[in-house]
Design an enzyme around this catalytic site. Structure first.
Site, PDB file in Angstrom:
ATOM      1  N   THR A  83      33.100 -22.379  25.929  1.00  0.00           N
ATOM      2  CA  THR A  83      32.444 -23.574  26.444  1.00  0.00           C
ATOM      3  C   THR A  83      33.447 -24.720  26.488  1.00  0.00           C
ATOM      4  O   THR A  83      33.275 -25.672  27.239  1.00  0.00           O
ATOM      5  CB  THR A  83      31.231 -23.982  25.582  1.00  0.00           C
ATOM      6  OG1 THR A  83      31.629 -23.990  24.198  1.00  0.00           O
ATOM      7  CG2 THR A  83      30.074 -23.021  25.784  1.00  0.00           C
ATOM      8  N   LYS A 105      40.652 -24.970  20.062  1.00  0.00           N
ATOM      9  CA  LYS A 105      39.626 -23.970  19.778  1.00  0.00           C
ATOM     10  C   LYS A 105      39.985 -23.330  18.448  1.00  0.00           C
ATOM     11  O   LYS A 105      41.075 -23.559  17.921  1.00  0.00           O
ATOM     12  CB  LYS A 105      39.578 -22.908  20.885  1.00  0.00           C
ATOM     13  CG  LYS A 105      40.964 -22.348  21.233  1.00  0.00           C
ATOM     14  CD  LYS A 105      40.950 -21.398  22.418  1.00  0.00           C
ATOM     15  CE  LYS A 105      40.740 -22.031  23.764  1.00  0.00           C
ATOM     16  NZ  LYS A 105      39.447 -21.791  24.374  1.00  0.00           N
ATOM     17  N   ARG A 106      39.072 -22.525  17.880  1.00  0.00           N
ATOM     18  CA  ARG A 106      39.404 -21.845  16.640  1.00  0.00           C
ATOM     19  C   ARG A 106      40.712 -21.062  16.795  1.00  0.00           C
ATOM     20  O   ARG A 106      41.032 -20.587  17.897  1.00  0.00           O
ATOM     21  CB  ARG A 106      38.268 -20.886  16.243  1.00  0.00           C
ATOM     22  CG  ARG A 106      37.053 -21.610  15.700  1.00  0.00           C
ATOM     23  CD  ARG A 106      37.388 -22.406  14.461  1.00  0.00           C
ATOM     24  NE  ARG A 106      37.649 -21.549  13.336  1.00  0.00           N
ATOM     25  CZ  ARG A 106      36.764 -21.255  12.390  1.00  0.00           C
ATOM     26  NH1 ARG A 106      35.553 -21.791  12.418  1.00  0.00           N
ATOM     27  NH2 ARG A 106      37.085 -20.459  11.392  1.00  0.00           N
ATOM     28  N   LYS A 119      42.457 -15.378  21.011  1.00  0.00           N
ATOM     29  CA  LYS A 119      42.538 -16.577  21.856  1.00  0.00           C
ATOM     30  C   LYS A 119      43.985 -16.885  22.264  1.00  0.00           C
ATOM     31  O   LYS A 119      44.233 -17.699  23.134  1.00  0.00           O
ATOM     32  CB  LYS A 119      41.901 -17.766  21.145  1.00  0.00           C
ATOM     33  CG  LYS A 119      40.375 -17.628  20.968  1.00  0.00           C
ATOM     34  CD  LYS A 119      39.800 -18.818  20.234  1.00  0.00           C
ATOM     35  CE  LYS A 119      38.293 -18.747  19.989  1.00  0.00           C
ATOM     36  NZ  LYS A 119      37.488 -19.258  21.117  1.00  0.00           N
ATOM     37  N   HIS A 130      26.766 -12.859  21.088  1.00  0.00           N
ATOM     38  CA  HIS A 130      27.876 -13.778  21.319  1.00  0.00           C
ATOM     39  C   HIS A 130      29.241 -13.125  21.272  1.00  0.00           C
ATOM     40  O   HIS A 130      30.248 -13.816  21.405  1.00  0.00           O
ATOM     41  CB  HIS A 130      27.858 -14.921  20.300  1.00  0.00           C
ATOM     42  CG  HIS A 130      26.848 -15.983  20.598  1.00  0.00           C
ATOM     43  ND1 HIS A 130      27.148 -17.113  21.330  1.00  0.00           N
ATOM     44  CD2 HIS A 130      25.552 -16.073  20.300  1.00  0.00           C
ATOM     45  CE1 HIS A 130      26.072 -17.862  21.442  1.00  0.00           C
ATOM     46  NE2 HIS A 130      25.071 -17.254  20.818  1.00  0.00           N
ATOM     47  N   LYS A 137      33.871 -27.930  29.212  1.00  0.00           N
ATOM     48  CA  LYS A 137      34.013 -29.358  28.892  1.00  0.00           C
ATOM     49  C   LYS A 137      35.277 -29.930  29.523  1.00  0.00           C
ATOM     50  O   LYS A 137      35.285 -31.040  30.058  1.00  0.00           O
ATOM     51  CB  LYS A 137      34.107 -29.555  27.368  1.00  0.00           C
ATOM     52  CG  LYS A 137      32.936 -29.028  26.578  1.00  0.00           C
ATOM     53  CD  LYS A 137      33.307 -28.964  25.091  1.00  0.00           C
ATOM     54  CE  LYS A 137      32.372 -28.073  24.329  1.00  0.00           C
ATOM     55  NZ  LYS A 137      32.881 -27.752  22.968  1.00  0.00           N
TER      56      LYS A 137
HETATM   57  C1  LIG Z   1      33.224 -26.580  22.465  1.00  0.00           C
HETATM   58  C2  LIG Z   1      33.729 -26.459  21.089  1.00  0.00           C
HETATM   59  C3  LIG Z   1      34.183 -25.219  20.628  1.00  0.00           C
HETATM   60  C4  LIG Z   1      34.253 -23.998  21.494  1.00  0.00           C
HETATM   61  O1  LIG Z   1      35.510 -23.966  22.114  1.00  0.00           O
HETATM   62  P1  LIG Z   1      36.043 -22.659  22.894  1.00  0.00           P
HETATM   63  O2  LIG Z   1      37.265 -23.145  23.580  1.00  0.00           O
HETATM   64  O3  LIG Z   1      34.956 -22.290  23.864  1.00  0.00           O
HETATM   65  O4  LIG Z   1      36.307 -21.631  21.873  1.00  0.00           O
HETATM   66  C5  LIG Z   1      34.651 -25.143  19.334  1.00  0.00           C
HETATM   67  N1  LIG Z   1      34.654 -26.225  18.531  1.00  0.00           N
HETATM   68  C6  LIG Z   1      34.229 -27.425  18.944  1.00  0.00           C
HETATM   69  C7  LIG Z   1      34.276 -28.589  18.013  1.00  0.00           C
HETATM   70  C8  LIG Z   1      33.746 -27.588  20.237  1.00  0.00           C
HETATM   71  O5  LIG Z   1      33.311 -28.783  20.635  1.00  0.00           O
END
Ligand SMILES: *Cc1c(COP(=O)(O)O)cnc(C)c1O
Length: 829
Positions: free
Chosen positions: A666, A558-559, A564, A367, A670
């Protein structure tokens, strides 16, 4: 015994309002013992959950029967994390009983939406990796694929984030406080897991060595089962989570020593293993307890897999014909050594045969390429906690290096590089190398990432065994992320193209022509606006900031991590702020910039970033010169539930990591699926998203991976950008001054120092291109018809990023499993 459960006794699912109402009433009164007159929302939630669970468990039993009857090969998905979120609405929608349940509850005067809000998120994960595991489970069940998830039942999941005076405060997530109505404890299914202790070697008459691992401490792993319902309904699969329980040996200690209190205290200590999820994202926490967590769930899961295999009547030598085990990242990599131990020590298989079974059973998903995330354990620690495994790892390494030496004579450096033991940093076990050597396939999670794995991190391995490296691009479940999270858009799509897309996302392609239909565009805009209103209300409730639903909702969720680049987004906010104040922004589009995400509690820079975002927000949101033209908000406690509110309301999706750092992402999928346009670098799955939606419908900017590499190779000088770009320099000077922190003038200095002196992620190098791309976005947003057309094309062209496509690829290319549908998949009418 009579079979008292056959298909004709399935609880009917459709037209089920009356039966569901009876079940809910029965559970409330007879299972929970609550008086309906004074039942709280949580009481109703638990009663409904139990009623829904009843409808899943019959299918769950049938699912298992059908796998057993067909002697089906199963996949076992080993993951330290499952980021599930809430289950109630998801289960109802997947079973097709949502409307019936809502109506049944309405008759009792109870609002389903309100009680659904009371359910805590199952937040047993940090972010993308854990969420991928949850999406994969949804897809396996939906596609009737035989699969079982294995993980840890953390008593405390991901911490809850509060923002107080701009600072992140972590609160323990005691999600099990009121019990978990979905889980089934299985105290009869314990497995012992040993730590520490001694090794004893006996020699057989033929000179063969036999190893015995003795003494040390034993902890019991107790399974809790969570039914995972597929959509349709599909099968109901199992997620088995392990909790640590003390052995009963403490009772003995008490008799021997008379120290009852001391013995019981010890009991608590051994149960610490499953106490808490480590809140590290993309960085390793090298603590002993973490290693124990990893081994604990791996050992229990493998013992469970072997006993199921035996119960099914198969010899151990055929394990790989009946079981595929997927390692979700390196966290469970110790499984390679543990399976060898179980086969060789406990079941007397010869090493060579055991190794062949092991390699044919495991596959490994990587990952991340980030060096600080690659798990390594000090040899001394491994030898103390898992002495037999350390020895097995040496043996695996010895044979592997011998093999490499034969095939690549004279390449001593190669041996050093691929060794399972890193000799350069104080002797450490390289868990990723163990995973690669012990697996038949290693996959990355997006095309670019897999390519980089082959060419950088695992380039030596891909020379030695090129056939083992493949790509399987991530996906997301359309059940949660569109059908459930965005019912407005889901219904709109269903009205135009039917509901087939929910289980076959490629069908969204037939939504594309609607992008040219003025009326459909108006409908799409109305849905987006309603979602934005709903989010604006939520933001106002949580933060007190009023955002205008007419503004462009620009989201980065995101985190919080330097790679990022939340700071790059923030530089854009400050730039807009300055332009507005300078009177140079008359043509700028009103924006609401929304950030959300958690920082690892020990990640100092990430916490500084949160503080700066909140300080900037404070200034921008309270400047009367700015008004509604710019708002900046940090939405607290990002998680699956808040993501389901934010994502459907987004206009713009920020996917701006430094090229070559984000494995896949991911969140990007979404958001695009929900009709947000992406501004992004050519990183992770953004590359493939661009290929699908078309370059006219995405905003790509910034350095490419090769450019990043060459810039770094040739000596990157962040200060050249500071010198050459006055607008950028002004932003940095403001952060370094007391502008955003009048009461604490040096607060944000370390951020600017880090950008000017290292800028490891090249924010300053990408700043100008980013600002320019944002200008194009403003221009496009001023043409609502054109914007909506592109947004709809994004939704229509995201079919490839369904998790069902991902899982089909794993099933056929790696696992070798096939669908087995249990009973009727359409319920009873
Ligand atoms: C999809 C998701 C992530 C991943 O987000 P990225 O933008 O791909 O880092 C992290 N936390 C939650 C709660 C998510 O639903």
């Amino acid at each position: 015994m009579n079979d008292i459960l056959h298909e004709s006794q399935f609880t009917p699912l459709e037209n089920d309002r009356k039966a569901l109402g009876d079940s809910i009433r029965g559970r409330l009164i007879h299972s929970l013992g609550k008086d309906p007159r004074i039942a709280t929302e949580r009481d109703w939630l638990h009663a409904v959950a139990l009623a829904v669970r009843e409808r899943m468990l019959e299918r769950w039993i049938f699912t298992r029967r059908s796998y057993q009857a067909a002697s089906a090969k199963r996949v076992y998905y080993l993951s330290m994390e499952f980021l599930i979120g809430r289950s109630l609405v998801n289960a109802m929608l997947n079973l097709g009983i949502y409307d019936a349940a809502r109506e049944a509850l309405a008759e009792f005067g109870v609002d389903l939406a309100e009680i659904a809000e009371v359910e805590p998120d199952a937040a047993l994960g940090n972010g993308g990796l854990g969420r991928l595991a949850a999406c994969i489970l949804d897809s396996l069940a939906t596609q009737c694929l035989p699969g079982i998830g294995y993980g840890i039942r953390y008593e405390f999941g991901m911490f809850a984030q509060e923002i107080r005076d701009g600072v992140q405060i972590e609160h323990p997530d005691s999600w099990l406080r009121y019990g978990n109505p979905w889980e089934l404890p299985r105290p009869e299914g314990l497995h012992p897991v040993r730590f520490y202790g001694n090794l004893i070697t006996h020699y057989r008459p033929n000179g063969e060595a036999q190893h015995f691992w003795e003494d040390g401490e034993t902890v019991m792993a107790m399974p809790y089962d969570l039914p995972i319902p597929g959509y349709g309904p599909g099968n109901v699969n199992n997620l088995r989570l392990w909790a640590a329980k003390a052995t009963r040996d403490f009772e003995l200690d008490y008799f021997n020593e008379g120290d009852y209190i001391g013995a019981v205290e010890q009991k608590n200590v051994s149960e610490n293993i499953s106490r808490v999820l480590y809140p590290n994202d993309a960085s390793q926490a090298g603590r002993e307890l973490r290693l124990k967590q990893e081994y604990f769930f791996v050992s229990a899961s493998l013992q469970d897999i072997l006993s199921r295999h035996r119960e099914d009547g198969h010899p151990l030598t055929s394990l790989h014909d009946h079981a595929a085990i997927q390692l979700n990242d390196t966290h469970p990599a110790i499984a390679v050594a543990e399976l060898m131990r179980l086969l060789v020590d406990e079941n007397d298989l010869p090493w060579e045969q055991a190794w062949s079974i092991t390699v044919r059973t495991f596959a490994y998903t990587n990952h991340t390429l980030m060096p600080e995330a690659l798990e390594t354990w000090p040899v001394a620690l491994m030898a103390r906690v898992l002495p037999r495994h350390m020895q097995i790892i040496y043996d695996i390494n010895h044979r592997f290096l011998n093999d490499v030496r034969h095939r690549f004579p004279g390449e001593h450096e190669l041996l050093r590089r691929v060794s399972l033991i890193d000799e350069d940093h104080g002797r450490r076990v390289r868990m990723a190398h163990l995973a690669v050597v012990g697996s038949h396939h290693t996959n990355g999670v997006a095309a670019l990432h897999s390519e980089l794995l082959r060419n950088t991190l695992f380039s030596d391995f891909s020379r030695i065994m090129p056939e083992r490296f493949i790509n399987v691009t991530n996906g997301v479940t359309p059940r949660l992320w569109l059908h459930q999270a965005n019912p407005g858009l889901g219904d709109l799509i269903c009205r135009h193209i039917g509901e087939g897309w929910i289980r076959d996302l490629d069908q969204l392609a037939s939504f594309a022509p609607l992008a040219d239909d003025t009326d459909a565009r108006a409908e799409f805009r109305a849905v987006k606006l309603a979602n934005k209103r709903r989010l604006a209300q939520y933001v106002a409730d949580k933060t007190g900031v009023a955002v205008d639903p007419a503004a462009l909702f620009d989201v980065q969720i995101k985190r919080i991590h330097e790679y990022k680049r939340q700071l790059l987004k923030l530089l854009h906010v400050i730039t807009l702020y300055n332009r507005i104040r300078d009177g140079q922004a008359d043509d700028c589009v009103p924006r609401a910039v929304l950030f959300a995400g958690k920082a690892a509690p020990a990640y100092v820079m990430a916490k500084r970033i949160i503080r700066l975002i909140n300080d900037v927000a404070d200034v921008v949101n309270n400047d009367p010169l700015v008004g509604d033209r710019l708002k900046c908000v940090f939405v607290p406690n990002y998680g699956v539930s808040s993501a389901t509110l934010i994502i459907p309301a987004a206009d713009l999706s920020e996917q701006i990591s430094t090229a070559g750092t984000e494995a896949s992402g991911t969140g990007n999928m979404k958001l695009a699926l929900n009709g947000a346009l992406t501004i992004g670098t050519l990183d992770g799955a953004n590359v493939e998203i661009r290929d699908e939606v078309g370059e006219d419908n995405i905003f790509i900017f910034g350095l490419r991976t090769e450019e990043v590499e060459s810039l770094r190779r040739n000596g990157y000088d962040p200060q050249s950008h500071y010198r050459e770009n006055p607008e950028l320099a002004r932003c940095l000077d403001m952060i370094a001054s007391d502008f955003f922190a009048p009461d604490d003038p040096h607060r944000h200095r370390p951020i600017v120092d880090s950008l000017l002196h290292e800028d490891r992620y090249l924010l300053l190098a990408d700043y100008a291109a980013y600002i320019e791309a944002q200008g194009e976005i403003d221009r496009l947003y001023r043409s609502p018809e054109e914007w909506t057309r592109k947004a709809m094309l994004n939704t229509a062209r995201m079919g490839r990023f369904s998790i069902d496509r991902t899982v089909k690829e794993y099933a056929s290319r790696i696992w070798g499993i096939e669908p087995r549908c249990a009973g009727r998949t359409r319920g009873v009418s």
